[in-house]
Design a protein around this motif. Structure first.
Motif, mmCIF file in Angstrom:
data_model
loop_
_atom_site.group_PDB
_atom_site.id
_atom_site.type_symbol
_atom_site.label_atom_id
_atom_site.label_comp_id
_atom_site.label_asym_id
_atom_site.label_seq_id
_atom_site.Cartn_x
_atom_site.Cartn_y
_atom_site.Cartn_z
ATOM 1 N N UNK A 1 0.907 -1.338 -0.077
ATOM 2 C CA UNK A 1 0.177 0.131 -0.125
ATOM 3 C C UNK A 1 0.902 1.046 -0.120
ATOM 4 N N UNK A 2 2.050 1.103 0.557
ATOM 5 C CA UNK A 2 2.883 2.396 0.568
ATOM 6 C C UNK A 2 3.231 2.766 -0.865
ATOM 7 N N UNK A 3 3.721 1.817 -1.576
ATOM 8 C CA UNK A 3 3.959 1.965 -3.168
ATOM 9 C C UNK A 3 2.975 2.519 -3.630
ATOM 10 N N UNK A 4 1.624 1.977 -3.419
ATOM 11 C CA UNK A 4 0.611 2.504 -4.303
ATOM 12 C C UNK A 4 0.325 3.849 -3.895
ATOM 13 N N UNK A 5 0.329 4.249 -2.578
ATOM 14 C CA UNK A 5 0.045 5.574 -1.964
ATOM 15 C C UNK A 5 0.944 6.749 -2.700
ATOM 16 N N UNK A 6 2.322 6.260 -2.931
ATOM 17 C CA UNK A 6 3.050 7.061 -3.473
ATOM 18 C C UNK A 6 2.786 7.340 -5.023
ATOM 19 N N UNK A 7 2.394 6.480 -5.723
ATOM 20 C CA UNK A 7 1.933 6.403 -7.065
ATOM 21 C C UNK A 7 0.889 7.329 -7.107
ATOM 22 N N UNK A 8 -0.292 7.030 -6.231
ATOM 23 C CA UNK A 8 -1.436 7.890 -6.325
ATOM 24 C C UNK A 8 -1.266 9.245 -6.019
ATOM 25 N N UNK A 9 -0.149 9.746 -4.976
ATOM 26 C CA UNK A 9 0.060 11.027 -4.688
ATOM 27 C C UNK A 9 0.638 11.681 -5.784
ATOM 28 N N UNK A 10 1.689 10.980 -6.385
ATOM 29 C CA UNK A 10 2.380 11.481 -7.570
ATOM 30 C C UNK A 10 1.291 11.875 -8.739
ATOM 31 N N UNK A 11 0.243 10.899 -8.925
ATOM 32 C CA UNK A 11 -0.506 11.376 -10.134
ATOM 33 C C UNK A 11 -1.224 12.492 -9.510
ATOM 34 N N UNK A 12 -1.742 12.623 -8.558
ATOM 35 C CA UNK A 12 -2.349 13.963 -8.238
ATOM 36 C C UNK A 12 -1.430 15.298 -8.383
ATOM 37 N N UNK A 13 -0.088 15.074 -7.887
ATOM 38 C CA UNK A 13 0.712 16.105 -8.116
ATOM 39 C C UNK A 13 0.987 16.450 -9.548
ATOM 40 N N UNK A 14 0.799 15.514 -10.331
ATOM 41 C CA UNK A 14 1.153 15.520 -11.880
ATOM 42 C C UNK A 14 -0.053 16.396 -12.396
ATOM 43 N N UNK A 15 -1.173 16.053 -11.890
ATOM 44 C CA UNK A 15 -2.346 16.762 -12.742
ATOM 45 C C UNK A 15 -2.518 18.324 -12.278
ATOM 46 N N UNK A 16 -2.007 18.374 -10.785
ATOM 47 C CA UNK A 16 -2.065 19.849 -10.317
ATOM 48 C C UNK A 16 -0.926 20.541 -10.971
ATOM 49 N N UNK A 17 0.071 19.950 -11.376
ATOM 50 C CA UNK A 17 1.180 20.853 -12.174
ATOM 51 C C UNK A 17 0.886 21.174 -13.718
ATOM 52 N N UNK A 18 -0.134 20.411 -14.223
ATOM 53 C CA UNK A 18 -0.442 20.512 -15.600
ATOM 54 C C UNK A 18 -1.567 21.703 -15.692
ATOM 55 N N UNK A 19 -2.185 22.070 -14.384
ATOM 56 C CA UNK A 19 -2.890 23.335 -14.408
ATOM 57 C C UNK A 19 -2.089 24.714 -14.107
ATOM 58 N N UNK A 20 -0.861 24.242 -13.394
ATOM 59 C CA UNK A 20 -0.010 25.465 -13.165
ATOM 60 C C UNK A 20 1.297 24.923 -13.214
ATOM 61 N N UNK A 21 2.083 25.329 -14.362
ATOM 62 C CA UNK A 21 3.134 24.435 -14.672
ATOM 63 C C UNK A 21 4.457 25.347 -13.952
ATOM 64 N N UNK A 22 3.888 26.425 -13.282
ATOM 65 C CA UNK A 22 5.095 27.343 -12.710
ATOM 66 C C UNK A 22 5.233 26.789 -11.066
ATOM 67 N N UNK A 23 4.450 26.070 -10.617
ATOM 68 C CA UNK A 23 4.279 25.777 -9.157
ATOM 69 C C UNK A 23 5.084 24.380 -8.947
ATOM 70 N N UNK A 24 6.514 24.740 -9.269
ATOM 71 C CA UNK A 24 7.482 23.603 -8.980
ATOM 72 C C UNK A 24 7.686 23.273 -7.460
#
Length: 355
Positions: free
Chosen positions: A148-171
């Motif tokens: 579950x830890x690995x799955x949670x990391x993947x899920x979290x990164x997916x949400x960060x990737x989506x957020x970054x697509x909406x604001x590419x300067x928010x690094x």
């Protein structure tokens, strides 16, 4: 006292992320059961630390100690800082470990944020500045915890990737860590000194398990997050297909090693040296950082025989060492010298701080 403020010069923030699950409840229940045992049972274990000889004496690049007093200085970038003392009791040690994990981060990296990846049904009361909970649905039984830890990391990164697509300067750069770690220096240096990696792993000289999953850094660009997510998805696939019988523990580290070593012509002999190196693994640029600096474990763990490097940045209190983590914070609160606290850790023996 004045705190080092160089971290403010950087536009990015570093978030340290851990998976906090029902494992804490199990630890709390264990502590509770020990409290209910007869007094003579409690006396079987030490209730205080006993210092022994500190490893690494006479080596110029290692911490030199006389008792709990440092004879040379570490490379920490922080000035002295007076911090408040933290009190805890045996019933609440697990939450005390979490709070002290946060304390160390906020001293070493005051501009960072802490996001706790957790089971949605967990009842956590963490009310701290720059600390938030991030519930993720999944299987949090002890037998599935590492999966579950690995799955949670993947899920979290997916949400960060989506957020970054909406604001590419928010690094924002990310570091996933276990909660039983003490960050004692600014980890933003990783992203400044090594500008081209997608993700970073820590390694040690261990043939079967050279990679420790307790520390994973991810560059916060869209390419960095995407490549890290794809790499972890491959690790998860290998975990399920080859190491499912080790899902309770160690399976993630075995899967990490398999994915890395499966690259043709990968030179695993580099794990025997405490020198950072990079390699391309399936399209992901991996920075390999030595555990001796970024994931150092107290006596009876990696690096103990040669002492503690002067430039150690993360101390990992694995297993029953968590009591030592609590003792170290209390000691640091009273001194407050990072180097002296590290001497306390270096000179402590495992049987002296078992829960």
């Amino acid at each position: 006292m004045k705190m080092f403020s160089g971290w403010r010069r950087f536009a990015f923030g570093v978030l340290l992320i851990l998976l906090l699950t029902r494992l804490y409840s199990a630890v709390r229940e264990l502590s509770s059961s020990k409290m209910s045992e007869p007094h003579k049972q409690l006396n079987k274990k030490f209730d205080h630390l006993v210092l022994g000889p500190a490893a690494g004496q006479g080596l110029s690049n290692r911490l030199q100690c006389q008792g709990s007093k440092a004879l040379n200085r570490t490379h920490s970038s922080n000035d002295r800082l007076v911090v408040g003392n933290t009190s805890y009791n045996k019933m609440d040690r697990s939450m005390a470990v979490l709070n002290i994990f946060i304390n160390f981060i906020q001293v070493a990296m005051p501009q960072s944020e802490v996001i706790i990846l957790t089971d949605p049904v967990s009842d956590l009361s963490v009310h701290r500045n720059r600390v938030s909970l991030y519930p993720i649905q999944g299987e949090y039984s002890r037998d599935k915890l590492m999966l579950q830890r690995i799955r949670s990391y993947i899920t979290f990164l997916e949400t960060r990737l989506h957020k970054l697509s909406q604001n590419s300067r928010d690094i924002t750069h990310y570091i996933f860590t276990d909660s039983d770690m003490a960050v004692v220096d600014d980890l933003g240096q990783i992203f400044r000194d090594y500008p081209n990696f997608h993700m970073a792993l820590t390694f040690r000289n261990n043939k079967g398990q050279p990679l420790n999953s307790g520390f994973i850094a991810v560059r916060g660009t869209s390419d960095g997050i995407l490549r890290a997510k794809l790499f972890l998805q491959e690790v998860l696939k290998i975990y399920v297909s080859k190491y499912i019988n080790a899902s309770r523990m160690l399976g993630d580290q075995l899967a990490l090693a398999w994915v890395v070593k499966s690259k043709p012509h990968f030179d695993a002999s580099r794990f025997a040296k405490t020198i950072a190196f990079s390699d391309d693994i399936g399209g992901t640029s991996i920075l390999f950082l030595p555990c001796a600096i970024y994931n150092w474990t107290p006596p009876e763990g990696a690096g103990q025989f040669h002492g503690m490097p002067l430039n150690v940045k993360v101390v990992h209190f694995k297993g029953s060492r968590k009591r030592l983590m609590l003792e170290s914070w209390n000691f640091y609160s009273a001194t407050p010298e990072i180097a002296d606290m590290l001497c306390l850790i270096l000179g402590s023996g495992r049987t002296k701080y078992d829960f």
